[in-house]
Design an enzyme around this catalytic site. Structure first.
Site, short mmCIF file in Angstrom:
data_model
loop_
_atom_site.label_atom_id
_atom_site.label_comp_id
_atom_site.label_asym_id
_atom_site.label_seq_id
_atom_site.Cartn_x
_atom_site.Cartn_y
_atom_site.Cartn_z
N GLU A 166 32.94 -0.06 29.88
CA GLU A 166 33.96 -1.08 30.14
C GLU A 166 33.40 -2.51 30.19
OE1 GLU A 166 36.09 0.19 33.61
OE2 GLU A 166 36.64 2.10 32.72
N GLU A 271 38.30 10.58 28.62
CA GLU A 271 38.93 10.59 29.95
C GLU A 271 40.43 10.79 29.82
OE1 GLU A 271 37.71 7.26 32.37
OE2 GLU A 271 35.68 7.25 31.54
#
Length: 464
Positions: A166, A271
């Protein structure tokens, strides 16, 4: 879409009670979860037959739940360590490393014959406070030391590492983390170099959310990966987290997976969960099932999409409700470990698009507008069974003088006056009692054909 929460989250007792009460109140509207259905193969086995893995994330507080661990150990071929490989757990104070909690999960996976994904080495969240206090001139060395120590510790036991997590904002700019501010743009490449030096064999990934579709953020990641490949920076894959919303799977998902694969890297959906607004209903379950099937199919179409991991597998331990009040039911098993329609849509997609036993589809043809010499029509394809179907084919015969000039949401084949329309992948999986539409612009006089038929599944040897 949304910002990924720094922890996987866990409901408070009050939130859990409220969610259960809401579900209980609306239970009659929810499609059966088929808790007693005997499936012929697990998701892991079905994925392995396609040369992929299908896995689940897990976390240490869940492991005492024996019903949970029984399914975790039998249904999946891969495990992601959800929290306890992150910096705050593994190096809580400078130079003091602790892998006890992470090893518990790795040991469990190995005892079940499951591969393991490491998550994550460098992230702006879940950092111990001491990292923020490291002087700028020392942080690169500290980061390298942390990566080297942890990767070396698990060397030979993992298949993938999420090296950096991220690092980009929604507009494609670099996130102003402590690493970005004190080291600069080079920190990501340096992290990959350190990880490769510590383990030459494990696959190294960049992992992020909201990069599933084509847009400014995924474009920025794409350009970074392209640059890394040109420079010889050791990156092996891109992880698309895929925290999605029911009914909002990016239309460009398959195209985006393919463009990253074309750079010479693997892609993993790392995810996956697909949340809905509570309470659950049959219609919401059907949409969610359609979406899960579409995501799986998008991966299967691209050979370098190597696997899919759900961000835990049961709503009992989902992170979603603690972060998004009023939303949840994001996973393929419900809070009581019953399989939801989403589970069967995943299985059907992994099984090559074969329709579920007893499944059937319908096609309803409707003229939506007409003018002299032309018209538009819409066809609604429906699943009239509670089990999902993956793939559909609609046929009919054009009247004399009719032709089709443009079609949307369908793959068109015309042979003389005989029309065949197949799904286009993202709209191919229909949950129980679910539906989708396609349409076209035609030339000639509008009418409603009497021979419209729908067949579930895909012909052998075809794909969306």
């Amino acid at each position: 879409m949304f910002r990924h929460h720094p922890t996987r989250g866990r409901r408070t007792a009050g939130l859990l009670a409220a969610a259960l009460a809401t579900l209980s109140a609306g239970l009659t509207a929810v499609a059966p979860a088929h808790p007693a259905r005997a499936d012929t193969a697990t998701l892991g086995e079905l994925a392995e037959a396609k040369g992929r893995y299908f896995g689940s994330a897990t976390d240490n507080p869940e492991l005492p739940d024996t019903q949970y661990t029984q399914i975790l150990g039998s249904e999946f071929s891969q495990i992601t360590v959800g929290n306890t490989m992150k910096w705050q757990y593994t190096e809580p104070s400078r130079g003091r490393f602790d892998y006890t909690a992470a090893e518990e999960i790795v040991d469990l996976a190995e005892s079940n014959g499951q591969s393991v994904r490491g998550h994550t080495l460098v992230w702006h969240n879940q950092l111990p406070s001491w990292v923020d206090d490291v002087p700028a001139g020392e942080l690169l060395g500290v980061m390298r030391d942390h990566i080297t120590h942890e990767v070396d510790h698990f060397k030979g036991r993992l298949i993938h590492w999420d090296v950096v997590n991220e690092a980009f904002e929604e507009d494609g700019s670099r996130r102003q983390s402590v690493f970005q501010q004190k080291i600069g743009d080079s920190y990501i490449a340096e992290a990959f170099k350190a990880a490769r030096a510590a383990d030459p064999d494990v696959k190294l990934y960049y992992n992020d959310y909201n990069i599933e579709g084509i847009g400014p953020k995924s474009d920025a990641v794409y350009e970074m990966v392209k640059s890394f490949k040109a420079q010889g920076i050791p990156i092996d894959g891109v992880g698309m987290q895929a925290h999605l919303i029911a009914g909002q799977v990016p239309a460009s998902l398959q195209e985006n997976i393919r463009r990253f694969a074309d750079l010479g890297v693997d892609v993993a959906l790392t995810e996956l969960d697909i949340r809905m607004t509570l309470p659950r209903t049959a219609a919401k379950d059907a949409q969610q099932a359609t979406d899960y099937g579409a995501v799986v199919e998008a991966c299967l179409v691209v050979s370098r999409c190597v696997g899919i991991t759900v961000w835990d597998y049961t709503d009992k331990y989902s992170w979603v409700p603690s972060v998004f009040p009023g939303q949840g039911a994001a996973l393929p098993w419900d809070e009581d470990f019953a399989k939801k329609p989403a589970y069967h849509a995943i299985a059907a997609a992994l099984n090559g698009g074969s329709p579920a036993p007893g499944g059937n589809c319908t096609a309803t043809y409707r003229v939506t507008s007409q003018w002299q010499g032309g018209f538009t029509a819409e066809i609604t394809v429906g699943n009239d069974h509670t089990a999902p179907i993956t793939g559909w084919t609609v046929t009919w015969t054009l009247s004399s003088g009719q032709s089709i000039s443009h079609m949307w949401n369908g793959n068109l084949t015309v042979n003389g006056q005989d029309v065949t329309v197949r799904d286009v992948g993202y709209n191919g999986t229909l949950g129980g009692n679910g539906s989708t539409t396609f349409g076209f612009q035609g030339e000639g006089v509008a009418d409603t054909p009497a021979d419209v038929t729908c067949t579930p599944g895909r012909p052998s040897g075809t794909s969306a």
